[in-house]
Design an enzyme around this catalytic site. Sequence first.
Site, mmCIF file in Angstrom:
data_model
loop_
_atom_site.group_PDB
_atom_site.id
_atom_site.type_symbol
_atom_site.label_atom_id
_atom_site.label_comp_id
_atom_site.label_asym_id
_atom_site.label_seq_id
_atom_site.Cartn_x
_atom_site.Cartn_y
_atom_site.Cartn_z
ATOM 1 N N LEU A 101 0.868 -1.168 0.000
ATOM 2 C CA LEU A 101 0.000 0.000 0.000
ATOM 3 C C LEU A 101 0.908 1.223 0.000
ATOM 4 C CD1 LEU A 101 -2.747 -0.891 2.666
ATOM 5 C CD2 LEU A 101 -3.006 -0.844 0.183
ATOM 6 N N ASP A 102 0.522 2.254 -0.731
ATOM 7 C CA ASP A 102 1.332 3.461 -0.790
ATOM 8 C C ASP A 102 1.546 4.052 0.602
ATOM 9 O OD1 ASP A 102 1.401 3.247 -3.542
ATOM 10 O OD2 ASP A 102 -0.338 4.544 -3.830
ATOM 11 N N TYR A 103 2.572 4.859 0.713
ATOM 12 C CA TYR A 103 2.927 5.517 1.974
ATOM 13 C C TYR A 103 1.745 6.300 2.545
ATOM 14 C CZ TYR A 103 5.887 8.336 5.141
ATOM 15 O OH TYR A 103 6.461 8.939 6.229
#
Length: 239
Positions: A101-103
């Site tokens: 999952l993106d930051y």
Amino acid sequence: MRLNKFISNNGSIARRTAEEYIRQGRVTINNMTVTDPAFNIIENKDKVRVDGELVKTSRKKVYIVLNKPRKVISGVSDDKHRTTVTDLIKSKEKIFPVGRLDYDTSGLILLTNDGEFANRLMHPRYKVEKTYRVKLSKPIEEKHKLLIQKGVRLGRKVTAPAYISFINPKDKRYINITIHEGMNRQVRKVFESFGYFVDKLERIKYGYLTLRGLASGQWRHLEPKEIQSLTKICKPEEK
């Protein structure tokens, strides 16, 4: 056993990452560098090392679901010393995230030390569905909703059909979108291609799994029936 499979089954990385490490010359067998992911090893005899660290045979398979907060890296380490998902979990076994999952994206992420399990869940062949809750910068227009559901060109690729539903029909900034692909920042890029900025993004479902009972930053071990359900989704068809 193939070298890449052995590392993913027993190391803290997924099979695709293991293949990259092998090709980069970061893996040795009995102190000799091997760059072929398909190289066959003899378990309990050959000494396999990744970046000099011995890969030990895992005794216990671990399956964990985490509600990832924003500003946490989906990895086992970070060169900028930011918090990673594995920092949030107490596990005696080395584990790694299934996908990422993106930051700035929160929500459901799986972690395991079972490389084969992770590889199947991430493989596009099995089309495992993921649902995201999205807050857009402005209400989505019906024509854009229909186009996204049919598939959108992102560079050289066209996304597979998605399913979109409104959380609150009176405020069309808030939607749920279900996809089964895993392109980098796919959900954000899809909406940005039509002029929408994603203000908030949270994954709320992975296959049959939800965030039931998990507050941000909390985690739990999967129940046997949950592991079986996920395994069933990506079980190869019998010939």
